[in-house]
Design a protein around this motif. Structure first.
Motif, PDB file in Angstrom:
ATOM      1  N   THR A  34     -15.572 -66.987 -48.644  1.00 37.50           N
ATOM      2  CA  THR A  34     -15.379 -66.601 -50.170  1.00 37.50           C
ATOM      3  C   THR A  34     -15.120 -65.304 -50.145  1.00 37.50           C
ATOM      4  O   THR A  34     -15.460 -64.263 -49.042  1.00 37.50           O
ATOM      5  CB  THR A  34     -16.694 -66.911 -50.892  1.00 37.50           C
ATOM      6  OG1 THR A  34     -17.669 -66.255 -50.146  1.00 37.50           O
ATOM      7  CG2 THR A  34     -17.339 -68.198 -50.734  1.00 37.50           C
ATOM      8  N   ALA A  55     -23.616 -62.254 -57.142  1.00 40.13           N
ATOM      9  CA  ALA A  55     -24.686 -62.884 -57.684  1.00 40.13           C
ATOM     10  C   ALA A  55     -24.763 -64.221 -56.853  1.00 40.13           C
ATOM     11  O   ALA A  55     -24.084 -64.442 -56.089  1.00 40.13           O
ATOM     12  CB  ALA A  55     -24.329 -63.591 -58.998  1.00 40.13           C
ATOM     13  N   THR A  58     -22.125 -67.122 -54.991  1.00 38.48           N
ATOM     14  CA  THR A  58     -20.732 -66.396 -54.452  1.00 38.48           C
ATOM     15  C   THR A  58     -20.483 -66.738 -52.954  1.00 38.48           C
ATOM     16  O   THR A  58     -19.584 -66.109 -52.335  1.00 38.48           O
ATOM     17  CB  THR A  58     -20.839 -64.750 -54.829  1.00 38.48           C
ATOM     18  OG1 THR A  58     -22.052 -64.317 -54.353  1.00 38.48           O
ATOM     19  CG2 THR A  58     -20.713 -64.401 -56.288  1.00 38.48           C
ATOM     20  N   GLY A  59     -21.623 -67.039 -52.250  1.00 36.91           N
ATOM     21  CA  GLY A  59     -21.481 -67.249 -51.026  1.00 36.91           C
ATOM     22  C   GLY A  59     -22.297 -66.279 -50.289  1.00 36.91           C
ATOM     23  O   GLY A  59     -22.217 -65.947 -49.059  1.00 36.91           O
ATOM     24  N   LYS A  60     -23.247 -65.539 -50.924  1.00 39.14           N
ATOM     25  CA  LYS A  60     -23.501 -64.157 -50.356  1.00 39.14           C
ATOM     26  C   LYS A  60     -24.648 -64.486 -49.132  1.00 39.14           C
ATOM     27  O   LYS A  60     -24.749 -63.756 -48.264  1.00 39.14           O
ATOM     28  CB  LYS A  60     -24.304 -63.181 -51.247  1.00 39.14           C
ATOM     29  CG  LYS A  60     -25.517 -63.997 -52.004  1.00 39.14           C
ATOM     30  CD  LYS A  60     -26.232 -62.937 -53.046  1.00 39.14           C
ATOM     31  CE  LYS A  60     -27.166 -63.629 -53.858  1.00 39.14           C
ATOM     32  NZ  LYS A  60     -28.359 -64.350 -53.139  1.00 39.14           N
TER      33      LYS A  60
HETATM   34  P1  AMP Z   1     -24.970 -68.673 -52.356  1.00 35.98           P
HETATM   35  O1  AMP Z   1     -24.265 -67.901 -53.062  1.00 35.98           O
HETATM   36  O2  AMP Z   1     -25.129 -68.000 -51.099  1.00 35.98           O
HETATM   37  O3  AMP Z   1     -26.046 -69.038 -53.088  1.00 35.98           O
HETATM   38  O4  AMP Z   1     -24.074 -69.855 -52.147  1.00 35.98           O
HETATM   39  C1  AMP Z   1     -23.599 -70.744 -53.082  1.00 35.98           C
HETATM   40  C2  AMP Z   1     -23.187 -72.062 -52.463  1.00 35.98           C
HETATM   41  O5  AMP Z   1     -21.612 -72.075 -51.842  1.00 35.98           O
HETATM   42  C3  AMP Z   1     -23.975 -72.824 -51.468  1.00 35.98           C
HETATM   43  O6  AMP Z   1     -24.103 -74.113 -51.689  1.00 35.98           O
HETATM   44  C4  AMP Z   1     -23.242 -72.707 -50.035  1.00 35.98           C
HETATM   45  O7  AMP Z   1     -23.363 -73.627 -49.256  1.00 35.98           O
HETATM   46  C5  AMP Z   1     -21.735 -72.532 -50.475  1.00 35.98           C
HETATM   47  N1  AMP Z   1     -20.763 -71.978 -49.681  1.00 35.98           N
HETATM   48  C6  AMP Z   1     -21.015 -70.590 -49.057  1.00 35.98           C
HETATM   49  N2  AMP Z   1     -19.821 -70.104 -48.616  1.00 35.98           N
HETATM   50  C7  AMP Z   1     -18.996 -71.134 -48.634  1.00 35.98           C
HETATM   51  C8  AMP Z   1     -17.556 -71.318 -48.381  1.00 35.98           C
HETATM   52  N3  AMP Z   1     -17.076 -70.407 -47.517  1.00 35.98           N
HETATM   53  N4  AMP Z   1     -17.067 -72.410 -48.555  1.00 35.98           N
HETATM   54  C9  AMP Z   1     -17.497 -73.416 -49.267  1.00 35.98           C
HETATM   55  N5  AMP Z   1     -18.894 -73.190 -49.669  1.00 35.98           N
HETATM   56  C10 AMP Z   1     -19.627 -72.174 -49.461  1.00 35.98           C
END
Ligand code: AMP
Length: 565
Positions: A34, A55, A58-60
């Protein structure tokens, strides 16, 4: 700060991640990083400090967790010296989530992670810490407890992450964080993530970060195909009508899983009781509950035995429900940041989310403040009318019958009933009576009275093109019968596909010789719309619209069968 967005070109393979990590990501189905991951992973792998504005959603988590894991793998574990990384998070739920993520990403590298939070027996945490862990994910209070006991040695720490730092400050953890960081080795990497960047975060960053790389990811600029889509709307309702209005919106929206936010604990209790009394499966979540009670509530929501969580802001912090579809603000949140944070729980991973706000007339100013802060209009809508509700229930009955006609192989045994009745009655009448029975067995109807429509207290609010919608009488004002000389057409796309009156006018005017002025009343229900067109053009419109797109989708267009209403 630089605003970054994804050009979709950078892959995980370009990020210099260990093969074991890449395998884990592939197994999880992550195809590409991401934007926050693209921006944050390279400087973190180089050992820089980082100040990130991003936030949840976003995959943070992976953005900071992958470099942490990689450093542990490359630089070796902090043998005997305690953990190599400490992640501080505001809530227990987030501690568990982040630990699970680290565990998933680091399995093949044997990275050991432990969540540490209050409310959990400390004995188990002590045993695990003694056995040795690489990453500790902790709430600040419990982390301090362990530091004071000497059970969380900080000497081997190479990285510390402050996740959701603004939340931690809001929860009063500022001093705890300061004293934890002061106990850490000078030579360390410090990472701070926060959804918002108020000045308190800035000064925290100045105090604890050294020459950080700054990364900022707008929610509006996420990974391609992952754009959060949140349908926002607000309803002006009197205080005494709020519960009824909420019930109606829930009926029309039928959320799979929703959080309803209230301001106070009492409100949470009262509202969840009211909702349960009306047949919804609502659970209350607030700070007055014990940890066990909270766990049970979350279990029921995750397991699908509850559809609604009624919660205060504080209680809901850090809660992440994968399949959440709706966020409902039972009151307008008093700070725009809180609004943004609340609604950020839906619209993840390309799914559409819905954010609904109920506002009393005097709260319209707060809505405006939110619009100013987010730079987006929150359209004012009308509470579904009795007619809307009836239409919705009829639509549900129709859908159930449709399914039964398509899929039920067991219909034959009812033939004898239809045939014997058919001797005496018209088969259409038999069908009508059967539909009525099916419809009525579908559940009792509440609130058969209209909820008065109120104006916002602030009258100069720009209602945009909603004024036009209202003239056309779509929501809540179902035309009783077709206007003289007009025919109603059924269009198989409605509110749930984001259809607005202007889309229908645009599609029809674009495909036919009719102009917007020729088109009569428009009604938009959840899954379909009804549009009046001049009788003499009806067939032309149906023909022209065949294969045309409404809101980017093919929609069925036909004459409405029942024109008598
Ligand atoms: P977060 O913002 O860290 O709470 O992540 C949000 C969601 O996105 C979580 O369910 C992760 O498993 C998913 N996620 C994080 N990175 C990726 C990625 N590169 N591709 C797909 N899903 C992702």
């Amino acid at each position: 700060m630089t605003t970054t967005s994804s050009d979709g070109q950078v892959g995980f393979a370009d990020l210099d991640l260990a093969p074991e990590i890449q395998r884990a990501l592939t197994a999880l189905g992550y195809e590409e990083p991401t934007p926050i991951q693209q921006e944050a992973i390279p400087p973190l792998l180089e050992g820089n400090d980082l100040l990130g504005q991003a936030a949840t959603g976003t995959g943070k988590t992976a953005a900071f967790a992958l470099p942490v894991i990689q450093r542990i793998a490359r630089e070796g574990k902090g043998k005997g010296k305690g953990p190599s990384a400490l992640v501080l998070v505001p809530t227990r739920e987030l501690a568990i989530q982040v630990s699970e993520a680290v565990h998933r990403y680091g399995t093949d590298l044997g990275v050991r992670v432990l969540p540490v939070y209050g409310g959990q027996p400390i004995g188990r945490q002590l045993r695990e810490l003694q056995r040795g862990v690489d990453v500790v994910v902790a709430t600040p209070g419990r982390a301090l407890d362990h530091i004071a006991r000497g059970t969380l040695p900080l000497g081997g720490l190479r990285t510390v992450v402050l996740d959701e730092a603004d939340e931690m400050l809001d929860m009063g953890f500022a001093e705890d964080i300061d004293s934890i960081l002061e106990n850490m080795p000078e030579e360390r990497q410090t990472v701070l993530f926060s959804a918002t960047m108020p000045s308190r975060i800035d000064s925290m960053a100045r105090k604890h970060l050294s020459d950080p790389v700054r990364v900022r990811i707008e929610r509006e600029a996420p990974a391609p195909g992952e754009a959060p889509r949140i349908r926002e709307s607000a309803y002006i309702v009197g205080r005494s009508q709020k519960a009824a209005a909420l019930g109606r919106l829930l009926d029309v929206e039928s959320p799979d899983a929703a959080i309803v936010f209230c301001r106070t604990r009492d409100q949470v209790d009262q509202l969840s009781e009211t909702l349960n009394g009306r047949g919804y499966r609502a659970e209350a979540l607030h700070g007055g509950l014990s940890q066990e009670q909270r766990d049970r509530v979350m279990g029921r929501l995750r397991g699908g035995t509850a559809d609604l969580l009624v919660a205060t802001d504080v209680a809901a912090r850090g809660i992440d429900v994968e399949h959440l579809t709706h966020v409902i603000n039972y009151d307008v949140p008093s700070a725009p940041e809180s609004y943004v944070h609340r609604i950020g729980r839906v619209g993840r991973a390309g799914r559409e989310g819905v954010a609904i706000t109920l506002a009393e007339p005097r709260e319209s100013r707060m809505l405006k403040a939110i619009e100013r802060a987010t730079g987006r209009k929150v359209p004012l809508e009308k509470v579904p009318s009795v007619a809307d509700l009836r239409a919705r229930r009829l639509e549900l009955t129709r859908a159930a019958l449709y399914e039964s006609l398509l899929e039920d192989e067991d219909l034959e045994r009812f033939r004898v009933v239809v045939e014997t009745l058919g001797d005496e009655f018209d088969v259409m009448d038999v069908a009508l009576a059967a539909v009525k029975l099916a419809h009525e067995s579908g559940g009792a109807a509440f609130d058969e009275e209209e909820i008065p429509e109120l104006a916002p207290r602030d009258r100069d609010r720009d209602r945009g093109d909603r004024g036009r919608d209202r003239d056309r009488g779509p929501r809540g004002r179902r035309p009783q019968r077709t206007s003289p000389g007009m025919t109603r057409l059924f269009i198989g796309a409605g509110r749930s596909s984001g259809v607005r009156p202007q889309d229908l006018v645009g599609a029809i005017a674009g495909e036919t010789r009719l102009s917007g002025r020729d088109i009569g009343a428009i009604e938009i229900a959840d899954r379909f719309s009804l549009v009046e067109v001049p009788e003499e053009s009806a067939d032309d419109v149906v023909r022209a619209m065949r294969g045309a797109n409404v809101k980017g989708r093919r929609a069925q267009v036909r004459r409405e069968r029942d024109q008598s209403r």
